[in-house]
Motif scaffolding. Structure first.
Motif, PDB file in Angstrom:
ATOM      1  N   ASP A 196       2.407   2.014  -5.967  1.00  0.00           N
ATOM      2  CA  ASP A 196       3.222   0.780  -5.994  1.00  0.00           C
ATOM      3  C   ASP A 196       3.830   0.575  -7.384  1.00  0.00           C
ATOM      4  O   ASP A 196       5.025   0.291  -7.514  1.00  0.00           O
ATOM      5  N   GLU A 234      -1.487   3.399   6.017  1.00  0.00           N
ATOM      6  CA  GLU A 234      -1.184   1.971   5.982  1.00  0.00           C
ATOM      7  C   GLU A 234      -0.959   1.488   4.537  1.00  0.00           C
ATOM      8  O   GLU A 234      -0.097   0.648   4.279  1.00  0.00           O
ATOM      9  N   LYS A 262       2.605   2.722   3.613  1.00  0.00           N
ATOM     10  CA  LYS A 262       3.636   2.774   4.674  1.00  0.00           C
ATOM     11  C   LYS A 262       4.941   2.101   4.250  1.00  0.00           C
ATOM     12  O   LYS A 262       6.008   2.483   4.717  1.00  0.00           O
ATOM     13  N   HIS A 263       4.865   1.124   3.341  1.00  0.00           N
ATOM     14  CA  HIS A 263       6.073   0.417   2.913  1.00  0.00           C
ATOM     15  C   HIS A 263       6.988   1.293   2.064  1.00  0.00           C
ATOM     16  O   HIS A 263       8.123   0.915   1.810  1.00  0.00           O
ATOM     17  N   TRP A 264       6.503   2.453   1.595  1.00  0.00           N
ATOM     18  CA  TRP A 264       7.358   3.345   0.805  1.00  0.00           C
ATOM     19  C   TRP A 264       7.892   4.508   1.635  1.00  0.00           C
ATOM     20  O   TRP A 264       8.817   5.201   1.199  1.00  0.00           O
ATOM     21  N   SER A 283      11.612   5.818   1.786  1.00  0.00           N
ATOM     22  CA  SER A 283      12.368   5.615   0.544  1.00  0.00           C
ATOM     23  C   SER A 283      12.829   6.975   0.028  1.00  0.00           C
ATOM     24  O   SER A 283      12.076   7.953   0.088  1.00  0.00           O
TER      25      SER A 283
END
Ligand code: NAD
Length: 98
Positions: free
Chosen positions: A15, A36, A39-41, A44
């Motif tokens: 992060d 999990e 997962k937000h990256w 990208s």
């Protein structure tokens, strides 16, 4: 490269690096970590996830058509290329080097 980047500490490091705009590659075998956590990256452009073993670091040659070659073969190819380039630049005929 963040090994174990899907784990607790690793994912926080990921992060921080991503927020700094770095190019980040995570290598994790997901033995105790979770997708999990990162997962937000995923998706990208400057983020890559490789599921794999830290004991065997994959190189681009592992997943590209070009296979690794021994150092002798690599240096021989480099010498041949240099010799030919030198011959061309110096207007020598190639057969002078054979
Ligand atoms: N969390 C803490 O408070 C704390 C404190 C001191 C030390 N540590 C140490 O820091 C390290 C990370 O801790 P954590 O809490 O993030 O653990 P974690 O289990 O959440 O993360 C470790 C990550 O490494 C991955 N991994 C394990 N073996 C692997 C292998 N052979 N190849 C590829 N990936 C592999 C796991 O899948 C996981 O995602 C550990 O060595 C831990 O002992 C943690």
């Amino acid at each position: 490269m963040v090994m174990g980047g899907a784990g607790f500490i690793g994912s926080h490091m990921v992060d921080a690096l991503m927020k700094r705009g770095e190019e980040v590659c995570v290598l994790d075998n997901l033995s105790t970590g979770f997708l999990e956590n990162i997962k937000h990256w995923i998706g990208s452009p400057n983020f890559t996830f490789i599921k794999g073993e830290a004991s065997k670091i994959p190189t681009p040659e592992d997943y590209a058509p070009l296979k690794p070659i021994p150092i002798y073969d690599a240096s021989k190819l480099a010498c041949e290329a240099l010799t030919i380039a030198y011959a061309v630049v110096s207007s020598f005929k190639k057969d002078r080097f054979i």
